[in-house]
Design a protein around this motif. Structure first.
Motif, PDB file in Angstrom:
ATOM      1  N   GLU A  47      -0.773   6.365  -6.390  1.00  0.00           N
ATOM      2  CA  GLU A  47       0.561   5.885  -6.744  1.00  0.00           C
ATOM      3  C   GLU A  47       1.431   7.016  -7.269  1.00  0.00           C
ATOM      4  O   GLU A  47       0.940   7.904  -7.975  1.00  0.00           O
ATOM      5  CB  GLU A  47       0.478   4.789  -7.805  1.00  0.00           C
ATOM      6  CG  GLU A  47      -0.168   3.530  -7.320  1.00  0.00           C
ATOM      7  CD  GLU A  47      -0.238   2.432  -8.369  1.00  0.00           C
ATOM      8  OE1 GLU A  47      -0.001   2.709  -9.562  1.00  0.00           O
ATOM      9  OE2 GLU A  47      -0.545   1.292  -7.973  1.00  0.00           O
ATOM     10  N   MET A  48       2.718   6.928  -6.937  1.00  0.00           N
ATOM     11  CA  MET A  48       3.737   7.835  -7.452  1.00  0.00           C
ATOM     12  C   MET A  48       4.843   6.979  -8.058  1.00  0.00           C
ATOM     13  O   MET A  48       5.722   6.502  -7.332  1.00  0.00           O
ATOM     14  CB  MET A  48       4.279   8.719  -6.332  1.00  0.00           C
ATOM     15  CG  MET A  48       3.225   9.646  -5.736  1.00  0.00           C
ATOM     16  SD  MET A  48       3.745  10.417  -4.205  1.00  0.00           S
ATOM     17  CE  MET A  48       3.604   9.025  -3.075  1.00  0.00           C
ATOM     18  N   PRO A  49       4.804   6.727  -9.368  1.00  0.00           N
ATOM     19  CA  PRO A  49       5.788   5.847  -9.988  1.00  0.00           C
ATOM     20  C   PRO A  49       7.242   6.299  -9.812  1.00  0.00           C
ATOM     21  O   PRO A  49       8.134   5.464  -9.703  1.00  0.00           O
ATOM     22  CB  PRO A  49       5.396   5.853 -11.473  1.00  0.00           C
ATOM     23  CG  PRO A  49       3.936   6.156 -11.455  1.00  0.00           C
ATOM     24  CD  PRO A  49       3.748   7.122 -10.314  1.00  0.00           C
ATOM     25  N   GLN A  50       7.496   7.601  -9.781  1.00  0.00           N
ATOM     26  CA  GLN A  50       8.883   8.069  -9.673  1.00  0.00           C
ATOM     27  C   GLN A  50       9.531   7.691  -8.342  1.00  0.00           C
ATOM     28  O   GLN A  50      10.725   7.504  -8.272  1.00  0.00           O
ATOM     29  CB  GLN A  50       8.962   9.588  -9.888  1.00  0.00           C
ATOM     30  CG  GLN A  50       8.894   9.982 -11.346  1.00  0.00           C
ATOM     31  CD  GLN A  50       7.522   9.745 -11.970  1.00  0.00           C
ATOM     32  OE1 GLN A  50       6.512   9.575 -11.309  1.00  0.00           O
ATOM     33  NE2 GLN A  50       7.488   9.712 -13.285  1.00  0.00           N
ATOM     34  N   GLU A 125      14.099  10.047  -4.643  1.00  0.00           N
ATOM     35  CA  GLU A 125      13.875   9.291  -3.415  1.00  0.00           C
ATOM     36  C   GLU A 125      12.840  10.041  -2.588  1.00  0.00           C
ATOM     37  O   GLU A 125      12.898  11.274  -2.488  1.00  0.00           O
ATOM     38  CB  GLU A 125      15.175   9.122  -2.630  1.00  0.00           C
ATOM     39  CG  GLU A 125      16.102   8.093  -3.232  1.00  0.00           C
ATOM     40  CD  GLU A 125      15.447   6.710  -3.312  1.00  0.00           C
ATOM     41  OE1 GLU A 125      14.912   6.225  -2.299  1.00  0.00           O
ATOM     42  OE2 GLU A 125      15.480   6.108  -4.410  1.00  0.00           O
ATOM     43  N   PRO A 126      11.902   9.338  -1.993  1.00  0.00           N
ATOM     44  CA  PRO A 126      10.871  10.018  -1.213  1.00  0.00           C
ATOM     45  C   PRO A 126      11.466  10.702   0.012  1.00  0.00           C
ATOM     46  O   PRO A 126      12.441  10.216   0.593  1.00  0.00           O
ATOM     47  CB  PRO A 126       9.923   8.898  -0.812  1.00  0.00           C
ATOM     48  CG  PRO A 126      10.702   7.651  -0.954  1.00  0.00           C
ATOM     49  CD  PRO A 126      11.747   7.890  -1.992  1.00  0.00           C
ATOM     50  N   VAL A 134       2.917   4.755   3.359  1.00  0.00           N
ATOM     51  CA  VAL A 134       3.145   4.243   2.009  1.00  0.00           C
ATOM     52  C   VAL A 134       3.743   2.842   2.024  1.00  0.00           C
ATOM     53  O   VAL A 134       4.318   2.409   3.014  1.00  0.00           O
ATOM     54  CB  VAL A 134       4.081   5.171   1.209  1.00  0.00           C
ATOM     55  CG1 VAL A 134       3.514   6.584   1.130  1.00  0.00           C
ATOM     56  CG2 VAL A 134       5.479   5.191   1.787  1.00  0.00           C
ATOM     57  N   GLU A 135       3.572   2.150   0.899  1.00  0.00           N
ATOM     58  CA  GLU A 135       4.291   0.906   0.648  1.00  0.00           C
ATOM     59  C   GLU A 135       5.145   1.161  -0.577  1.00  0.00           C
ATOM     60  O   GLU A 135       4.763   1.888  -1.477  1.00  0.00           O
ATOM     61  CB  GLU A 135       3.316  -0.252   0.413  1.00  0.00           C
ATOM     62  CG  GLU A 135       2.404  -0.058  -0.758  1.00  0.00           C
ATOM     63  CD  GLU A 135       1.361  -1.139  -0.914  1.00  0.00           C
ATOM     64  OE1 GLU A 135       1.406  -1.853  -1.913  1.00  0.00           O
ATOM     65  OE2 GLU A 135       0.478  -1.227  -0.043  1.00  0.00           O
ATOM     66  N   ARG A 136       6.352   0.614  -0.609  1.00  0.00           N
ATOM     67  CA  ARG A 136       7.251   0.795  -1.754  1.00  0.00           C
ATOM     68  C   ARG A 136       7.158  -0.433  -2.655  1.00  0.00           C
ATOM     69  O   ARG A 136       6.914  -1.529  -2.192  1.00  0.00           O
ATOM     70  CB  ARG A 136       8.704   0.943  -1.291  1.00  0.00           C
ATOM     71  CG  ARG A 136       9.014   2.157  -0.432  1.00  0.00           C
ATOM     72  CD  ARG A 136       9.022   3.502  -1.139  1.00  0.00           C
ATOM     73  NE  ARG A 136       9.885   3.652  -2.276  1.00  0.00           N
ATOM     74  CZ  ARG A 136      11.144   4.061  -2.246  1.00  0.00           C
ATOM     75  NH1 ARG A 136      11.732   4.313  -1.091  1.00  0.00           N
ATOM     76  NH2 ARG A 136      11.841   4.205  -3.351  1.00  0.00           N
TER      77      ARG A 136
END
Length: 137
Positions: A47-50, A125-126, A134-136
């Motif tokens: 996971e990447m919370p940002q 933003e990715p 990924v899933e957002r």
């Protein structure tokens, strides 16, 4: 389980988590994907919370890393472990740019990394091109 056995178990788990944290960063830095694969549980969650992104599964996580752009480098500044958890304060460099990041690792009962949470200093933003992994949220 006696108190003494429980203490030994916590020490063993802590030692395993600390070694896994060091190995995780070293294997990423060296781009040793097969070595990294051996360290991960099959159902690892990243996971990447940002960016509010989540990746599920070893293969998707490895593909995410092999496709990640740039000449990035990681150096652990501090590793802390307690039981099946470890945290790494990282010096991250891409070209001349330096950032601090923090990675939290959770270990499975089998000594494999089962969850990874990457914390970066600022939300962003990715980058495009990884929607297939990924899933957002």
């Amino acid at each position: 389980m006696s108190l003494a056995e429980a203490r030994v178990r916590v020490v063993d788990d802590t030692s395993t988590a600390r070694r896994a944290a060091h190995a995780y960063i070293d294997l990423l830095e060296r781009r040793d994907w097969s070595g990294l694969a051996a360290l991960l549980a099959g159902d690892v969650v990243y996971e990447m919370p940002q960016t509010r992104e989540r990746i599920r599964g070893k293969n998707a996580f490895l593909r995410f890393n092999t496709e990640y752009p740039g000449d990035w480098h990681l150096r652990p500044r501090r590793v802390i472990a307690d039981g099946r958890l470890a945290a790494v304060l990282l010096d991250v460099r891409v070209g001349d740019e330096q950032q601090d990041a923090c990675v939290w690792l959770e270990m499975s009962e089998h000594g494999l990394i089962s969850k990874i949470i990457d914390y970066w200093p600022e939300p962003y933003e990715p980058p495009p091109g990884r929607k297939h992994l990924v899933e957002r949220w």
